[in-house]
Design a protein around this motif. Structure first.
Motif, PDB file in Angstrom:
ATOM      1  N   PHE A  76       0.626  -1.168  -0.336  1.00  0.00           N
ATOM      2  CA  PHE A  76      -0.027   0.099  -0.043  1.00  0.00           C
ATOM      3  C   PHE A  76       1.123   1.441  -0.409  1.00  0.00           C
ATOM      4  CE2 PHE A  76      -3.650  -2.438   2.249  1.00  0.00           C
ATOM      5  CZ  PHE A  76      -4.024  -2.669   0.937  1.00  0.00           C
ATOM      6  N   ALA A  77       1.596   0.919   1.184  1.00  0.00           N
ATOM      7  CA  ALA A  77       2.926   2.381   0.555  1.00  0.00           C
ATOM      8  C   ALA A  77       3.515   2.718  -0.491  1.00  0.00           C
ATOM      9  CB  ALA A  77       3.717   1.982   2.111  1.00  0.00           C
ATOM     10  N   VAL A  78       3.392   1.515  -1.555  1.00  0.00           N
ATOM     11  CA  VAL A  78       4.217   2.136  -2.864  1.00  0.00           C
ATOM     12  C   VAL A  78       3.455   2.542  -3.136  1.00  0.00           C
ATOM     13  CG1 VAL A  78       4.896   0.404  -4.813  1.00  0.00           C
ATOM     14  CG2 VAL A  78       6.040  -0.255  -2.652  1.00  0.00           C
ATOM     15  N   VAL A  79       1.879   1.669  -3.262  1.00  0.00           N
ATOM     16  CA  VAL A  79       0.741   2.517  -4.302  1.00  0.00           C
ATOM     17  C   VAL A  79       0.633   3.790  -4.328  1.00  0.00           C
ATOM     18  CG1 VAL A  79      -1.777   2.382  -4.653  1.00  0.00           C
ATOM     19  CG2 VAL A  79      -0.134   0.143  -4.293  1.00  0.00           C
ATOM     20  N   MET A  80       0.353   4.507  -2.428  1.00  0.00           N
ATOM     21  CA  MET A  80       0.417   5.681  -2.603  1.00  0.00           C
ATOM     22  C   MET A  80       1.663   6.431  -3.595  1.00  0.00           C
ATOM     23  SD  MET A  80      -2.147   6.287  -0.604  1.00  0.00           S
ATOM     24  CE  MET A  80      -2.089   7.914  -1.528  1.00  0.00           C
ATOM     25  N   GLY A  81       2.663   5.876  -3.008  1.00  0.00           N
ATOM     26  CA  GLY A  81       3.980   6.910  -3.796  1.00  0.00           C
ATOM     27  C   GLY A  81       3.387   7.463  -5.342  1.00  0.00           C
ATOM     28  N   ILE A  84      -0.302   9.313  -5.874  1.00  0.00           N
ATOM     29  CA  ILE A  84       0.270  10.394  -5.311  1.00  0.00           C
ATOM     30  C   ILE A  84       0.452  11.391  -6.637  1.00  0.00           C
ATOM     31  CG2 ILE A  84       1.187  12.639  -4.123  1.00  0.00           C
ATOM     32  CD1 ILE A  84       1.537  10.255  -1.606  1.00  0.00           C
ATOM     33  N   VAL A  85       1.497  11.126  -7.031  1.00  0.00           N
ATOM     34  CA  VAL A  85       2.359  12.183  -8.718  1.00  0.00           C
ATOM     35  C   VAL A  85       1.056  12.230  -9.570  1.00  0.00           C
ATOM     36  CG1 VAL A  85       4.146  11.761 -10.575  1.00  0.00           C
ATOM     37  CG2 VAL A  85       4.745  10.645  -7.990  1.00  0.00           C
ATOM     38  N   PHE A  86      -0.003  10.972  -9.433  1.00  0.00           N
ATOM     39  CA  PHE A  86      -1.169  11.079 -11.132  1.00  0.00           C
ATOM     40  C   PHE A  86      -1.616  12.301 -10.170  1.00  0.00           C
ATOM     41  CE2 PHE A  86       1.231   7.224 -12.191  1.00  0.00           C
ATOM     42  CZ  PHE A  86       1.774   7.423 -13.643  1.00  0.00           C
ATOM     43  N   ILE A  87      -2.238  11.917  -8.847  1.00  0.00           N
ATOM     44  CA  ILE A  87      -3.060  12.904  -8.569  1.00  0.00           C
ATOM     45  C   ILE A  87      -2.440  13.974  -8.689  1.00  0.00           C
ATOM     46  CG2 ILE A  87      -3.947  13.906  -6.641  1.00  0.00           C
ATOM     47  CD1 ILE A  87      -4.396  11.487  -5.237  1.00  0.00           C
ATOM     48  N   GLY A  88      -1.680  14.525  -8.703  1.00  0.00           N
ATOM     49  CA  GLY A  88      -1.128  15.798  -8.348  1.00  0.00           C
ATOM     50  C   GLY A  88      -0.874  16.426 -10.702  1.00  0.00           C
ATOM     51  N   ALA A 105       6.491  17.801 -10.189  1.00  0.00           N
ATOM     52  CA  ALA A 105       7.450  18.074  -9.787  1.00  0.00           C
ATOM     53  C   ALA A 105       6.810  18.030  -7.926  1.00  0.00           C
ATOM     54  CB  ALA A 105       9.008  18.988  -9.709  1.00  0.00           C
ATOM     55  N   THR A 106       6.332  18.805  -7.705  1.00  0.00           N
ATOM     56  CA  THR A 106       5.325  19.258  -7.060  1.00  0.00           C
ATOM     57  C   THR A 106       5.119  17.845  -5.992  1.00  0.00           C
ATOM     58  OG1 THR A 106       5.130  21.687  -6.985  1.00  0.00           O
ATOM     59  CG2 THR A 106       4.073  20.720  -5.508  1.00  0.00           C
ATOM     60  N   ALA A 107       4.121  17.029  -7.036  1.00  0.00           N
ATOM     61  CA  ALA A 107       3.718  15.931  -6.708  1.00  0.00           C
ATOM     62  C   ALA A 107       4.862  15.507  -5.722  1.00  0.00           C
ATOM     63  CB  ALA A 107       2.470  15.101  -8.008  1.00  0.00           C
ATOM     64  N   GLY A 108       5.166  15.021  -6.968  1.00  0.00           N
ATOM     65  CA  GLY A 108       6.461  14.136  -6.784  1.00  0.00           C
ATOM     66  C   GLY A 108       7.512  14.121  -5.448  1.00  0.00           C
ATOM     67  N   LEU A 109       7.290  15.459  -4.844  1.00  0.00           N
ATOM     68  CA  LEU A 109       7.767  16.117  -3.720  1.00  0.00           C
ATOM     69  C   LEU A 109       6.402  15.303  -2.568  1.00  0.00           C
ATOM     70  CD1 LEU A 109      10.685  17.249  -1.973  1.00  0.00           C
ATOM     71  CD2 LEU A 109       8.932  19.619  -2.139  1.00  0.00           C
ATOM     72  N   VAL A 149      10.664   8.010  -8.302  1.00  0.00           N
ATOM     73  CA  VAL A 149      10.776   7.255  -9.965  1.00  0.00           C
ATOM     74  C   VAL A 149       9.548   7.653 -10.785  1.00  0.00           C
ATOM     75  CG1 VAL A 149      11.466   5.464 -10.808  1.00  0.00           C
ATOM     76  CG2 VAL A 149      12.273   6.192  -8.723  1.00  0.00           C
ATOM     77  N   THR A 150       8.329   7.883 -10.035  1.00  0.00           N
ATOM     78  CA  THR A 150       6.939   7.642 -10.860  1.00  0.00           C
ATOM     79  C   THR A 150       7.216   9.457 -11.906  1.00  0.00           C
ATOM     80  OG1 THR A 150       5.946   5.911  -9.880  1.00  0.00           O
ATOM     81  CG2 THR A 150       4.896   8.337 -11.092  1.00  0.00           C
ATOM     82  N   ALA A 151       7.871  10.564 -10.291  1.00  0.00           N
ATOM     83  CA  ALA A 151       7.792  11.500 -11.007  1.00  0.00           C
ATOM     84  C   ALA A 151       8.831  12.562 -12.131  1.00  0.00           C
ATOM     85  CB  ALA A 151       8.084  12.751  -9.527  1.00  0.00           C
ATOM     86  N   ILE A 152       9.776  11.824 -11.738  1.00  0.00           N
ATOM     87  CA  ILE A 152      10.634  12.326 -12.566  1.00  0.00           C
ATOM     88  C   ILE A 152      10.517  10.961 -13.890  1.00  0.00           C
ATOM     89  CG2 ILE A 152      13.314  11.712 -13.514  1.00  0.00           C
ATOM     90  CD1 ILE A 152      14.048  11.527 -10.555  1.00  0.00           C
TER      91      ILE A 152
END
Length: 372
Positions: A76-81, A84-88, A105-109, A149-152
């Motif tokens: 679930f922690a991996v899924v959330m990480g 969150i990027v795709f939500i942003g 980048a903001t969503a990644g942070l 990783v997802t954000a980049i």
């Protein structure tokens, strides 16, 4: 009505904790122009001490526990990480005058994890006598690394698509560069779109995943946490843990909260430069992320008996935004993004919201629902 009354009573009690008091105190004295300064070296030492303590306690717990209990919360922690990027990407990036790459980048942070917020959440849980799995702190890298990783990767894909969009058939036929510096001088210019794309596949479109993971692992915050985990699992550090790290933990955290309060106020000026949408996102996103993670934690609670404190801590981790390892990773991985946008949003609004509202909110909710 009994549930709401119980929840608000517990929520109000959380707001009176010394952890939040020091954070608010830092904001107040900075707002009044105080010249108080905590040297950066001391700040880094405090962060190291807090995270290695969290790592040690997690490592000791992992050594003495059933690892299968960690699987679902870690998933679930991996899924959330990633989520969150795709939500942003599909909320903040759609707002007027917000550049997509800055939003990513903001969503990644915000998907990455704040070690100080994690430490604050653990301190409040312990102060309230709420039980939680000591290995819950080890969920940190399972959310932090996938988010970065997802954000980049998402930013790289967006940049590549945007670059391709500006190459029309007429521009290729005329052999005119689309933008200054788009194609190196002295190099033969492609005459067809297919030729251009073929040349680009090995450069702009290529995203190296391992360097991102490596940089995250080598970051000061994650290094300290992983070191503590390794020592807790492979050695017997209980004596030094109980006599040294445990007694110092809350005192050091109070200083860290004071520093973060002052830092949050100093970053408000940076946030003003990039518009109100970042402030709105930074206020609501931590709460939304925390509620989603809380729901996933409840699933783990019913499936694996994940504790009320563990559920609250998973939500707190999701609500946090990286303040140490995330910014340098994103600067290197998404160089075109504006640091004032994602760092300003995180430190000026996101972190205070996660600590001052998120921690008492999710702990109070967990107590009300599960009797933690």
């Amino acid at each position: 009505m009994d549930f709401l009354s119980d929840f608000f009573t517990k929520f109000g009690a959380q707001l009176q904790s010394p952890t939040l008091g020091f954070l608010i105190g830092g904001i107040v004295i900075a707002a009044f122009g105080s010249q108080l300064q905590i040297p950066d070296a001391i700040y880094k030492f405090i962060v190291f001490m807090l995270l290695i303590k969290v790592g040690l306690s997690g490592g000791i717990a992992i050594r003495n526990s059933n690892l299968t209990e960690m699987l679902l919360p870690a998933l679930f922690a991996v899924v959330m990480g990633i989520l969150i990027v795709f939500i942003g990407r599909y909320t903040l990036a759609k707002m007027p005058n917000v550049k997509t790459v800055d939003a990513i980048a903001t969503a990644g942070l915000f998907g990455a994890v704040s070690g100080s917020t994690l430490a604050a959440g653990i301190t409040v849980l312990e102060a309230q006598g709420i039980e939680y799995e000591a290995w819950a702190g080890a969920l940190y890298p399972f959310m932090d690394i996938p988010a970065l990783v997802t954000a980049i990767v998402v930013a790289s894909i967006h940049t590549s698509k945007k670059r391709d969009k500006y190459f029309s058939e007429e521009e290729y036929l005329s052999k005119q560069p689309v933008a200054a510096g788009e194609y190196p001088s002295g190099q033969e210019y492609p005459t067809t779109r297919q030729e251009y794309l073929s040349q680009q596949r090995g450069t702009a479109n290529k995203v190296e995943i391992w360097p991102i993971v490596q940089e995250s692992l080598q970051g000061s915050a994650l290094s300290a946490l992983l070191l503590g985990l390794a020592l807790g699992i492979l050695t017997r550090p209980e004596s030094v843990f109980e006599s040294f790290y445990e007694p110092l933990f809350r005192g050091l955290l109070s200083i860290l909260m004071l520093v973060m309060g002052m830092e949050a106020w100093s970053r408000i000026g940076e946030l003003r430069k990039v518009g109100q949408w970042y402030a709105i996102y930074a206020f609501f996103a931590p709460l939304l992320h925390g509620f989603i993670a809380f729901g996933l934690g409840m699933i783990a609670h019913y499936v694996t008996n994940f504790s009320a404190g563990g559920v609250a801590l998973l939500a707190i981790i999701a609500a946090s935004s990286s303040d140490i390892s995330g910014p340098p990773t994103l600067r290197a991985g998404i160089p075109s993004a504006n640091p004032s946008a994602y760092i300003g949003a995180s430190t000026a609004v996101g972190t205070p919201v996660a600590i001052a509202l998120g921690i008492p909110l999710y702990i109070g909710l967990a107590q009300a629902l599960m009797g933690g």
